[in-house]
Design an enzyme around this catalytic site. Sequence first.
Site, PDB file in Angstrom:
ATOM      1  N   HIS A 138      -5.359  -6.850   4.811  1.00  0.00           N
ATOM      2  CA  HIS A 138      -3.967  -6.738   5.235  1.00  0.00           C
ATOM      3  C   HIS A 138      -3.348  -5.463   4.675  1.00  0.00           C
ATOM      4  O   HIS A 138      -3.807  -4.905   3.678  1.00  0.00           O
ATOM      5  CB  HIS A 138      -3.162  -7.951   4.754  1.00  0.00           C
ATOM      6  CG  HIS A 138      -3.018  -8.035   3.267  1.00  0.00           C
ATOM      7  ND1 HIS A 138      -4.047  -8.449   2.434  1.00  0.00           N
ATOM      8  CD2 HIS A 138      -1.968  -7.755   2.443  1.00  0.00           C
ATOM      9  CE1 HIS A 138      -3.651  -8.418   1.181  1.00  0.00           C
ATOM     10  NE2 HIS A 138      -2.377  -7.993   1.153  1.00  0.00           N
ATOM     11  N   ASP A 157       0.471  -4.464   3.253  1.00  0.00           N
ATOM     12  CA  ASP A 157       1.569  -5.272   2.722  1.00  0.00           C
ATOM     13  C   ASP A 157       2.793  -5.246   3.626  1.00  0.00           C
ATOM     14  O   ASP A 157       3.195  -4.197   4.144  1.00  0.00           O
ATOM     15  CB  ASP A 157       1.956  -4.774   1.325  1.00  0.00           C
ATOM     16  CG  ASP A 157       0.953  -5.194   0.260  1.00  0.00           C
ATOM     17  OD1 ASP A 157       0.317  -6.251   0.423  1.00  0.00           O
ATOM     18  OD2 ASP A 157       0.791  -4.444  -0.725  1.00  0.00           O
ATOM     19  N   HIS A 181      -6.006  -3.670   2.294  1.00  0.00           N
ATOM     20  CA  HIS A 181      -6.686  -4.067   1.070  1.00  0.00           C
ATOM     21  C   HIS A 181      -7.000  -5.560   1.089  1.00  0.00           C
ATOM     22  O   HIS A 181      -6.443  -6.325   1.889  1.00  0.00           O
ATOM     23  CB  HIS A 181      -5.877  -3.686  -0.183  1.00  0.00           C
ATOM     24  CG  HIS A 181      -4.477  -4.211  -0.199  1.00  0.00           C
ATOM     25  ND1 HIS A 181      -3.457  -3.632   0.520  1.00  0.00           N
ATOM     26  CD2 HIS A 181      -3.917  -5.269  -0.854  1.00  0.00           C
ATOM     27  CE1 HIS A 181      -2.331  -4.285   0.314  1.00  0.00           C
ATOM     28  NE2 HIS A 181      -2.585  -5.299  -0.514  1.00  0.00           N
ATOM     29  N   ARG A 217       2.916  -5.611  -9.487  1.00  0.00           N
ATOM     30  CA  ARG A 217       2.943  -4.634  -8.389  1.00  0.00           C
ATOM     31  C   ARG A 217       4.363  -4.189  -8.083  1.00  0.00           C
ATOM     32  O   ARG A 217       5.261  -5.005  -7.900  1.00  0.00           O
ATOM     33  CB  ARG A 217       2.341  -5.260  -7.123  1.00  0.00           C
ATOM     34  CG  ARG A 217       2.210  -4.281  -5.961  1.00  0.00           C
ATOM     35  CD  ARG A 217       1.809  -4.987  -4.685  1.00  0.00           C
ATOM     36  NE  ARG A 217       2.917  -5.775  -4.145  1.00  0.00           N
ATOM     37  CZ  ARG A 217       2.768  -6.732  -3.243  1.00  0.00           C
ATOM     38  NH1 ARG A 217       1.567  -7.059  -2.808  1.00  0.00           N
ATOM     39  NH2 ARG A 217       3.828  -7.395  -2.781  1.00  0.00           N
TER      40      ARG A 217
END
Length: 282
Positions: free
Chosen positions: A98, A100, A258, A273
């Site tokens: 995917h 983000d 990723h 993150r």
Amino acid sequence: MKIEQLTPHIGAELVGVNLAEAARNDDLFGAIKAALLQHKVLFLRDQDISRADHVAFAERFGPLEDHPVAGSDPDHPGLVRIYKDENSPPDFYENSWHADTTWREAPQMGAVLRCVTCPPVGGDTMWANMERAYEDLADHIKETIAPLKARHSIEASFGARMPEEKRLALKAQYPDAEHPVVRTHPETGAKSLYVCGFTTHFTNFHTAANVRYGQDYAPGGANLLHYLIGRAQIPEYQVRWRWRPGAMAIWDNRCTQHYAVMDYPPCVRQMERAGIIGDKPF
């Protein structure tokens, strides 16, 4: 700063760099940003960096955003805590290819991820170069997908595990977004394949050019979409990073996907993150 390329098509490790310094040094930040545009994902080890400096570095790229499901650190808005321990239920959100927040009208430009704690083995993360995935497509497929748009949904991913009332409320707050199947990078002009695990269907596949019988539109579009999503799985487009505490990754969400490998339960894995607000794909 030394740049060590990790694979022919994606990924490089930065050596001799401290991101806390880069948050305040224009020349150093400029060199890191240029390396990111070239290699698409950058890796660093042994970063002794505070949450405040982590956020400050990420904010050099642009404002940060919270996550409607994961939430963020109360003292550092925009710093999402992805914490798993021995008792965490298997949610299976991260272990799919995917990009983000493609379910947003303006998905994230990129992210800066730091490893706080990780298992001694397992829990790697992989990235794929979706520009190369597009470049290698057959010409007739490129012609077919050039005008296509696709729908991306938080309801069908994060929302699917929620009770119906919460799922519908989440969709009302974040309606499905529509993006081009082939995205143009706003800084480099390169084209990339822009469908992923959040993509549910094409919105304009059912045309005279693509469908001869109405019966064919659903399987025809679905089969093509599944093929395109599967392009991220080709190893030649990928880089795999083994985490250690203090390691960090910086990636361009506009041209990569990723996959967080979930082979470590029941173990502790804590990641933080900072996601950077992006712009509407075109």
